[in-house]
Design an enzyme around this catalytic site. Structure first.
Site, mmCIF file in Angstrom:
data_model
loop_
_atom_site.group_PDB
_atom_site.id
_atom_site.type_symbol
_atom_site.label_atom_id
_atom_site.label_comp_id
_atom_site.label_asym_id
_atom_site.label_seq_id
_atom_site.Cartn_x
_atom_site.Cartn_y
_atom_site.Cartn_z
ATOM 1 N N GLY A 134 117.516 42.801 48.836
ATOM 2 C CA GLY A 134 118.749 43.128 48.124
ATOM 3 C C GLY A 134 120.184 42.765 48.626
ATOM 4 N NE ARG A 179 124.755 38.435 53.974
ATOM 5 C CZ ARG A 179 124.463 37.198 54.686
ATOM 6 N NH1 ARG A 179 125.386 36.901 55.419
ATOM 7 N NH2 ARG A 179 123.322 36.845 54.469
ATOM 8 C CG ASP A 233 129.108 44.213 59.433
ATOM 9 O OD1 ASP A 233 128.571 43.335 58.652
ATOM 10 O OD2 ASP A 233 130.021 43.719 60.072
ATOM 11 N N GLY A 234 127.498 44.735 56.008
ATOM 12 C CA GLY A 234 128.199 44.291 54.566
ATOM 13 C C GLY A 234 129.474 43.422 54.610
ATOM 14 N NE ARG A 247 119.197 36.542 45.635
ATOM 15 C CZ ARG A 247 119.805 36.099 46.520
ATOM 16 N NH1 ARG A 247 119.370 35.389 47.650
ATOM 17 N NH2 ARG A 247 121.344 36.131 46.614
ATOM 18 C CG ASP A 284 114.959 36.628 51.108
ATOM 19 O OD1 ASP A 284 113.899 36.359 51.747
ATOM 20 O OD2 ASP A 284 116.012 36.815 51.607
ATOM 21 C CG ASN A 285 117.326 33.121 51.544
ATOM 22 O OD1 ASN A 285 118.195 33.968 51.208
ATOM 23 N ND2 ASN A 285 117.369 33.161 52.856
ATOM 24 C CG ASP A 298 121.342 33.436 50.015
ATOM 25 O OD1 ASP A 298 122.354 33.430 49.503
ATOM 26 O OD2 ASP A 298 120.662 34.279 50.207
#
Ligand code: AMP
Ligand code: MG
Length: 462
Positions: free
Chosen positions: A82, A85, A116-117, A175, A240-241, A250
Site C-alpha cells: 500500500g 509514503r 516514516d512516510g 499495479r 507492486d511496481n 516507481d
C-alpha cells in the site's frame, strides 16, 4: 491551485483505500515546477503552489486517499504493502485526459509499517529527473509535476538528510499488486470494481477480464522492449511496481547502463540479479502471470480461463520479441527481418565483448563513427560491411538513438550538489534531457563516466 477534480478512485468500495490527508511539513519551499505538464493537465498554479504540493493545504476539490496494494517482492509474497509514503490527492480532468495527482513523501499513512512516510532530496530528484527523461525518450511513464523541499530533516542510513516531496502524475496508479491485494482476500466486489475502473482508464475497448489481461500483456511487453532499447534497468520489478497500464512506475534504484553488459544489475538489494537488464522480459512475463492469477476469481469457467490465461501470458515472449526486433531494427536503420536480427545480435555481441558504451555506440552509428568505439573488435569490419550492404536509413538514425541519457554518475553528482543547496546541475541536466535526440552542447552530459566517476551500485532510497 485550480483544477477540474473528479476523484473516481475515491468513489470505489471503501476497502480499496484509506482516506488520508498529507501530513503538513515544517517549511515548504518549491524546488521545481513542471509548468508545461501543469498546462496539459489543466492545472493552474499561483505563487503559493508549494503549499499545496507539500501537502500543507488540500486543494479545493481534491479527496486525498492512500491506496491499498500487495505484491511479490523479489518473488516473495507480501499480502499488504500500500501507499506507505504517498497520498493520492485525486484525479484531474484536462487536455491530457484523466490524470492522478499524487504526493510521494507525504507522511505516514495506514500502510507505512515502520517507515516514516517521508522522502529526501535523493529519491525525489532522481525520480523527477529520470521519469522526465524517460518521457522525453518517448517511453510511457509516470510524470513529475513538481518537487518541494520540506524544511525538515529526515534520518536515513547515511545520516540526517533534507526532506522533499515529489508530486507525480499518472494515467493511474493501478499495479499488478493492486489486483493481487483483493484476489488474496477473495474480495470479488473490490476486484470487480478495480477491473471496471482499470478498464475504463487503460483499455476501454476490453470487454472482459481476458481481454484486459491480453491488453495489459501487450502493453507490458512493449514497455520492456522500450526499456531495453535505451539500456534502462528498472531494478525493482516487484508486482507492486508493475503497472497494469504498461507505464514505467516507481523509480527506485533504477539506472541506465553505460558499458553494455547483458546481465547488468545496479541495485544493491538485487543480489541474485533477478532484475538484471537481460532478465527484464522474463520477470515482466512472471508479473503478468501474477496478474492472470489475480483475475481468475472474476471468470465464470475457471478451468477454461486457466487455459486461456496461460496462453495469453505465454504470448508475452512473442510480442516482446517482435517489439524488441522492431525497436533495435529502427536503431540500426533497417527493416525488421531475420537478417537484421542477426546484425543486431552481432552488434550487441561486439559491444559486450569490448565493454563499449551502449548509448554512444548507437549514437556513433548515426554519426558515422562507430569504428571509433568498436573498430578494435575482430568482427567489426565484416559487420560494418554487411550493415552497409543492407542499405541502412542512416539519415534517420539520430532521431532514434539518443545522444544523452541520465547517467548514474551525473544523477549522483546532481543529488550531492542539491543537498548542498546548488540546483544548477539539476537544471542543466534536466534541460539537456528534454531533447535527448539533439546534439548535446555539454560534453560532460554526453560522455560516459571516467573510471573514478563510475557508479556501480544504486540504492532503493526512500
Ligand atoms: P517500493 O518498492 O520502494 O516502491 O516500496 C515498497 C513499499 O514500501 C511500499 O508499500 C511503500 O509505500 C513502502 N515504503 C517505502 N518507503 C517508505 C517510507 N519512507 N515510509 C513508509 N513506507 C515506505
Ligand atoms: Mg513501489
Amino acid at each position: 491551485m485550480q483544477a477540474k477534480w473528479d476523484n473516481s478512485y475515491a468513489a470505489l468500495p471503501s476497502q480499496m483505500f484509506t482516506r488520508q490527508a498529507p501530513v503538513p511539513v515544517a517549511a515548504p519551499k518549491g524546488l521545481m515546477l513542471n509548468s508545461d505538464h501543469a498546462e496539459e493537465l489543466g492545472i493552474i498554479f499561483g505563487e503559493d503552489w508549494p503549499v499545496f504540493l507539500a501537502g500543507n493545504q488540500i486543494p479545493l476539490g481534491a479527496d486525498p486517499i492512500a491506496q491499498a496494494y500487495a505484491g511479490h517482492q523479489f518473488g516473495h509474497w507480501n499480502p499488504q504493502l500500500g501507499d506507505g509514503r504517498a497520498v493520492l490527492l485525486g484525479e484531474v480532468l484536462g487536455p491530457l485526459g484523466r490524470f492522478d495527482v499524487q504526493l510521494k513523501g507525504a507522511g505516514r499513512t495506514a500502510w507505512s509499517r515502520n517507515g516514516d512516510g517521508r522522502a529526501w532530496y535523493g529519491p525525489v530528484l532522481r525520480e523527477y529527473m529520470i521519469s522526465e527523461a524517460m518521457h522525453a525518450l518517448g517511453i510511457p511513464t509516470t510524470r513529475a509535476l513538481a518537487a518541494v523541499s520540506t524544511g525538515e530533516t529526515i534520518l536515513r542510513e547515511q545520516g540526517p538528510l533534507p526532506g522533499a516531496v515529489i508530486c507525480r502524475t499518472a494515467s493511474s496508479h493501478i499495479r499488478v499488486g493492486t489486483f493481487q491485494y483483493f484476489a488474496a482476500r477473495d474480495d470479488k466486489q473490490a476486484l470487480d470494481a478495480l477491473l471496471q475502473h482499470a478498464k475504463k482508464r487503460h483499455y476501454p475497448e476490453a470487454q472482459t477480464a481476458e481481454r484486459f489481461l491480453s491488453a495489459a500483456v501487450t502493453a507490458q511487453a512493449r514497455l520492456i522492449a522500450q526499456w531495453m532499447g535505451v539500456g534502462f534497468i528498472h531494478g525493482v520489478m516487484n508486482t507492486d511496481n508493475s503497472h497494469v497500464g504498461g507505464i514505467t512506475i516507481d523509480y527506485g534504484p533504477c539506472a541506465f547502463m553505460d558499458d553494455f553488459v547483458p546481465m547488468k544489475t545496479f541495485s544493491s538489494i538485487d543480489r541474485q540479479g533477478r532484475y538484471a537488464y537481460g532478465n527484464q522480459p522474463n520477470l515482466a512475463a512472471w508479473n503478468m502471470a501474477q496478474l492472470a492469477t489475480a483475475l481468475l476469481p472474476l471468470t465464470e469457467d475457471r478451468d477454461a480461463s486457466i487455459i486461456r490465461f496461460t496462453e495469453i501470458v505465454q504470448s508475452f515472449g512473442d510480442i516482446f520479441d517482435r517489439e524488441y526486433s522492431a525497436i533495435f531494427s529502427r536503431k540500426i536503420g533497417l527493416p525488421s527481418d531475420q537478417e537484421t536480427d542477426a546484425l543486431i545480435d552481432g552488434l550487441l555481441k561486439m559491444m559486450a565483448d569490448i565493454g563499449a558504451d551502449f548509448t554512444l555506440c548507437f549514437r556513433a552509428l548515426a554519426m558515422g563513427n562507430l569504428h571509433a568505439h568498436l573498430g578494435a573488435h575482430p568482427d567489426f569490419a565484416d559487420w560494418h560491411a554487411r550493415w552497409q550492404a543492407a542499405g541502412p536509413a542512416q539519415a534517420e538514425l539520430a532521431q532514434v538513438n539518443a545522444a544523452i541519457i541520465p547517467r548514474n554518475h551525473l544523477i549522483e553528482a546532481m543529488i550531492a550538489d542539491a543537498v548542498a543547496g546548488d540546483l544548477r546541475l539539476f537544471h542543466a541536466l534536466h534541460g539537456a534531457l528534454k531533447t535527448p535526440f539533439s546534439h548535446c552542447e555539454n560534453p560532460r552530459f554526453a560522455t560516459p563516466p571516467s573510471p573514478q566517476e563510475i557508479v556501480t551500485k544504486t540504492f532503493c532510497g526512500t
